[in-house]
Design a protein around this motif. Structure first.
Motif, PDB file in Angstrom:
ATOM      1  N   PRO A 192     -68.082 -87.527 -27.899  1.00 47.34           N
ATOM      2  CA  PRO A 192     -69.425 -86.972 -27.249  1.00 47.34           C
ATOM      3  C   PRO A 192     -69.884 -87.427 -25.900  1.00 47.34           C
ATOM      4  CG  PRO A 192     -69.845 -87.285 -29.725  1.00 47.34           C
ATOM      5  CD  PRO A 192     -68.523 -88.062 -29.390  1.00 47.34           C
ATOM      6  N   ALA A 193     -70.311 -86.668 -25.093  1.00 47.84           N
ATOM      7  CA  ALA A 193     -70.753 -87.186 -23.712  1.00 47.84           C
ATOM      8  C   ALA A 193     -72.050 -87.624 -23.962  1.00 47.84           C
ATOM      9  CB  ALA A 193     -70.386 -86.140 -22.607  1.00 47.84           C
ATOM     10  N   ARG A 194     -72.733 -88.516 -22.823  1.00 49.10           N
ATOM     11  CA  ARG A 194     -73.847 -88.940 -22.960  1.00 49.10           C
ATOM     12  C   ARG A 194     -74.661 -88.712 -21.677  1.00 49.10           C
ATOM     13  NH1 ARG A 194     -73.688 -94.848 -22.762  1.00 49.10           N
ATOM     14  NH2 ARG A 194     -71.825 -94.649 -21.714  1.00 49.10           N
ATOM     15  N   TRP A 195     -75.868 -88.353 -21.676  1.00 45.92           N
ATOM     16  CA  TRP A 195     -76.880 -88.312 -20.698  1.00 45.92           C
ATOM     17  C   TRP A 195     -77.750 -89.562 -20.678  1.00 45.92           C
ATOM     18  CZ3 TRP A 195     -77.352 -84.389 -16.822  1.00 45.92           C
ATOM     19  CH2 TRP A 195     -76.551 -83.389 -16.922  1.00 45.92           C
ATOM     20  N   VAL A 196     -77.424 -90.412 -19.345  1.00 44.08           N
ATOM     21  CA  VAL A 196     -77.939 -91.561 -19.353  1.00 44.08           C
ATOM     22  C   VAL A 196     -78.855 -91.645 -18.164  1.00 44.08           C
ATOM     23  CG1 VAL A 196     -76.024 -92.803 -20.417  1.00 44.08           C
ATOM     24  CG2 VAL A 196     -75.920 -92.312 -17.823  1.00 44.08           C
ATOM     25  N   LEU A 197     -79.776 -92.362 -17.881  1.00 43.93           N
ATOM     26  CA  LEU A 197     -80.564 -93.000 -16.982  1.00 43.93           C
ATOM     27  C   LEU A 197     -80.084 -93.907 -16.223  1.00 43.93           C
ATOM     28  CD1 LEU A 197     -83.537 -92.475 -15.523  1.00 43.93           C
ATOM     29  CD2 LEU A 197     -84.380 -93.926 -17.113  1.00 43.93           C
ATOM     30  N   ALA A 198     -79.646 -93.964 -14.933  1.00 42.03           N
ATOM     31  CA  ALA A 198     -78.909 -95.247 -14.119  1.00 42.03           C
ATOM     32  C   ALA A 198     -79.977 -95.141 -12.964  1.00 42.03           C
ATOM     33  CB  ALA A 198     -77.779 -94.674 -13.931  1.00 42.03           C
ATOM     34  N   VAL A 199     -79.848 -96.557 -12.543  1.00 39.13           N
ATOM     35  CA  VAL A 199     -80.411 -97.219 -11.271  1.00 39.13           C
ATOM     36  C   VAL A 199     -79.636 -97.688 -10.514  1.00 39.13           C
ATOM     37  CG1 VAL A 199     -82.711 -96.923 -12.612  1.00 39.13           C
ATOM     38  CG2 VAL A 199     -81.362 -99.078 -12.592  1.00 39.13           C
ATOM     39  N   PRO A 200     -79.829 -98.162  -9.300  1.00 37.91           N
ATOM     40  CA  PRO A 200     -79.000 -99.084  -8.610  1.00 37.91           C
ATOM     41  C   PRO A 200     -79.042-100.321  -8.948  1.00 37.91           C
ATOM     42  CG  PRO A 200     -80.548 -98.019  -7.119  1.00 37.91           C
ATOM     43  CD  PRO A 200     -81.093 -97.637  -8.540  1.00 37.91           C
ATOM     44  N   TYR A 201     -77.901-101.105  -8.793  1.00 32.89           N
ATOM     45  CA  TYR A 201     -77.261-101.980  -9.677  1.00 32.89           C
ATOM     46  C   TYR A 201     -78.565-103.153  -9.591  1.00 32.89           C
ATOM     47  CZ  TYR A 201     -74.874-106.008 -11.896  1.00 32.89           C
ATOM     48  OH  TYR A 201     -74.424-106.871 -12.559  1.00 32.89           O
ATOM     49  N   ASP A 202     -79.042-103.496  -8.205  1.00 30.29           N
ATOM     50  CA  ASP A 202     -80.134-104.341  -7.933  1.00 30.29           C
ATOM     51  C   ASP A 202     -81.398-104.044  -8.076  1.00 30.29           C
ATOM     52  OD1 ASP A 202     -79.921-102.705  -5.764  1.00 30.29           O
ATOM     53  OD2 ASP A 202     -79.750-104.053  -4.027  1.00 30.29           O
ATOM     54  N   SER A 203     -81.799-102.800  -8.693  1.00 27.31           N
ATOM     55  CA  SER A 203     -83.156-102.209  -8.883  1.00 27.31           C
ATOM     56  C   SER A 203     -84.007-103.103  -9.714  1.00 27.31           C
ATOM     57  CB  SER A 203     -83.028-100.822  -9.307  1.00 27.31           C
ATOM     58  OG  SER A 203     -84.215-100.212  -9.807  1.00 27.31           O
ATOM     59  N   PRO A 204     -85.153-103.345  -9.731  1.00 22.35           N
ATOM     60  CA  PRO A 204     -85.790-104.047 -10.524  1.00 22.35           C
ATOM     61  C   PRO A 204     -86.188-103.170 -11.708  1.00 22.35           C
ATOM     62  CG  PRO A 204     -87.307-103.165  -8.788  1.00 22.35           C
ATOM     63  CD  PRO A 204     -85.912-102.847  -8.474  1.00 22.35           C
ATOM     64  N   ILE A 205     -85.864-102.153 -11.728  1.00 22.96           N
ATOM     65  CA  ILE A 205     -86.218-101.143 -12.842  1.00 22.96           C
ATOM     66  C   ILE A 205     -85.388-101.574 -14.206  1.00 22.96           C
ATOM     67  CG2 ILE A 205     -86.280 -98.760 -13.705  1.00 22.96           C
ATOM     68  CD1 ILE A 205     -86.819 -97.814 -10.914  1.00 22.96           C
ATOM     69  N   ARG A 206     -86.164-101.828 -15.201  1.00 25.84           N
ATOM     70  CA  ARG A 206     -85.235-102.016 -16.526  1.00 25.84           C
ATOM     71  C   ARG A 206     -85.567-101.161 -17.531  1.00 25.84           C
ATOM     72  NH1 ARG A 206     -83.087-104.738 -13.146  1.00 25.84           N
ATOM     73  NH2 ARG A 206     -82.499-106.984 -12.978  1.00 25.84           N
ATOM     74  N   THR A 207     -86.636-100.736 -17.678  1.00 26.14           N
ATOM     75  CA  THR A 207     -87.065 -99.822 -18.735  1.00 26.14           C
ATOM     76  C   THR A 207     -87.799 -98.170 -18.318  1.00 26.14           C
ATOM     77  OG1 THR A 207     -89.588-100.706 -18.746  1.00 26.14           O
ATOM     78  CG2 THR A 207     -87.900-101.866 -19.881  1.00 26.14           C
ATOM     79  N   LEU A 208     -87.821 -97.632 -19.102  1.00 28.49           N
ATOM     80  CA  LEU A 208     -88.469 -96.148 -19.086  1.00 28.49           C
ATOM     81  C   LEU A 208     -90.021 -96.349 -18.399  1.00 28.49           C
ATOM     82  CD1 LEU A 208     -87.474 -94.263 -21.996  1.00 28.49           C
ATOM     83  CD2 LEU A 208     -86.222 -94.131 -19.833  1.00 28.49           C
ATOM     84  N   GLU A 209     -90.594 -97.369 -18.673  1.00 25.55           N
ATOM     85  CA  GLU A 209     -91.880 -97.561 -18.482  1.00 25.55           C
ATOM     86  C   GLU A 209     -91.907 -98.071 -17.081  1.00 25.55           C
ATOM     87  OE1 GLU A 209     -90.920 -98.811 -21.312  1.00 25.55           O
ATOM     88  OE2 GLU A 209     -92.003 -97.149 -22.611  1.00 25.55           O
ATOM     89  N   ASP A 210     -91.009 -98.734 -16.439  1.00 24.96           N
ATOM     90  CA  ASP A 210     -90.980 -99.039 -15.107  1.00 24.96           C
ATOM     91  C   ASP A 210     -90.524 -97.842 -14.214  1.00 24.96           C
ATOM     92  OD1 ASP A 210     -91.004-101.690 -15.905  1.00 24.96           O
ATOM     93  OD2 ASP A 210     -88.992-102.039 -15.792  1.00 24.96           O
ATOM     94  N   LEU A 211     -90.156 -96.679 -14.558  1.00 26.63           N
ATOM     95  CA  LEU A 211     -90.268 -95.709 -13.828  1.00 26.63           C
ATOM     96  C   LEU A 211     -91.583 -94.842 -13.582  1.00 26.63           C
ATOM     97  CD1 LEU A 211     -86.731 -94.398 -14.984  1.00 26.63           C
ATOM     98  CD2 LEU A 211     -87.356 -94.831 -12.865  1.00 26.63           C
ATOM     99  N   LYS A 212     -92.575 -95.175 -14.138  1.00 30.93           N
ATOM    100  CA  LYS A 212     -93.995 -94.528 -13.677  1.00 30.93           C
ATOM    101  C   LYS A 212     -94.078 -94.482 -12.337  1.00 30.93           C
ATOM    102  CE  LYS A 212     -98.802 -94.737 -15.226  1.00 30.93           C
ATOM    103  NZ  LYS A 212     -99.800 -95.539 -15.924  1.00 30.93           N
ATOM    104  N   GLY A 213     -94.441 -93.164 -12.072  1.00 33.76           N
ATOM    105  CA  GLY A 213     -94.659 -92.966 -10.479  1.00 33.76           C
ATOM    106  C   GLY A 213     -93.621 -92.666  -9.661  1.00 33.76           C
TER     107      GLY A 213
END
Length: 291
Positions: A96-117
């Motif tokens: 199976p393929a996966r739909w994933v959430l990805a950010v730049p390698y050096d981004s401070p975003i670590r969790t879903l909650e960090d994406l607020k706004g």
């Protein structure tokens, strides 16, 4: 005369793999590059090619009786269709393929909650919006027409939701995966009214049976060998199989012919073990379908 079953074939990256799967199943599909209606060697089927992203809508409204599309696009369109069979195949791997959430390698975003706004770019727009809404996280989801990885690399978005099989393309763009939203695979789907029609249902079930048989056959091989009577128990004890192996005595001999089906992933290690246990003349052969 029974009317033809209108069958949708996905256009794009899966088209070649779908044609190959149908060929192993017994159907040959020929398509002209300028035509959306390929020929098939079955007078009871009429094929039409359309984008996987739109397939479930056409099946739902009855434009098509059945079709092949991703589980992801059924969810994206919230389509009311009957799922006949899961068919795990792709242009890259049989998983199976996966739909994933990805950010730049050096981004401070670590969790879903960090994406607020924050802004997320994706082709899977409606599903992604619902996913974050269900978790009470306010984000700005923007539709991406392609080259989604470039949106976040160039700063046009804070994150992307993208489909991947191995994750290699995402890593190659300097991104890291922080969350998996869903797994998806190809599914054979049917219009609900078509599914209720006995003749169409029989044809759809035939297609499902043979496609699944071809996929299983691709993962297995047959092996056959000669084994002396005094080594038979040890050799048979080494054999994994769908059922018990087939054993037949050789003519005027105390040797036996042993035949079974095994997973392609184990056969390379299995054959040397069988030789050590006393098997001889081992033959490995491909399987077209396993029903």
């Amino acid at each position: 005369m029974i009317s033809q079953l209108k069958l949708g074939i996905p256009k794009g990256s899966l088209q070649k793999a779908t044609f190959a799967l149908f060929k192993r199943s017994g159907w040959t599909i020929n398509v002209n590059d300028r035509s959306y209606f390929p020929e098939i060697n079955d007078d009871t089927i009429q094929c039409a090619i359309c984008r996987a992203q739109e397939m479930s809508r056409y099946v739902e409204d009855g434009t098509l009786d059945a079709g092949l599309t991703g589980k992801d696009w059924i969810a994206e369109n919230s389509s009311d269709v009957h799922v006949v069979a899961d068919l795990i195949y792709s242009k890259v791997s049989a998983r199976p393929a996966r739909w994933v959430l990805a950010v730049p390698y050096d981004s401070p975003i670590r969790t879903l909650e960090d994406l607020k706004g924050k802004k997320i770019a994706t082709e899977l727009l409606a599903f992604t919006e619902r996913y974050f809404q269900d978790r009470g996280i306010s984000v700005d989801v923007e539709f991406s027409w392609g080259a989604t990885e470039a949106k976040v690399v160039s700063g046009l978005a804070d994150a992307i939701v993208e489909v991947t099989e191995t994750g290699s393309t995402i890593k190659a763009h300097g991104l890291r995966i922080i969350h998996e939203l869903m797994q998806t695979n190809t599914q054979l789907i049917a219009n609900r009214k078509a599914w209720e029609d006995p003749h169409r249902r029989d044809k759809i079930e035939q297609i499902a049976l043979l496609l699944q048989g071809a996929l299983l056959g691709e993962k297995m091989v047959g092996i056959k060998m000669n084994v002396p009577q005094d080594k038979l128990e040890q050799v048979v004890g080494r054999l994994p199989s769908l059922n018990a192996p087939t054993i037949a005595s050789l003519y005027q001999s105390d040797w036996f012919s042993v035949e079974t089906v095994v997973d392609t992933g184990v056969v390379r290690d299995l054959i040397p073990e069988l030789l050590k246990e006393g098997a001889e003349g081992i033959i490995e052969y491909p399987l077209n379908k396993i029903i």
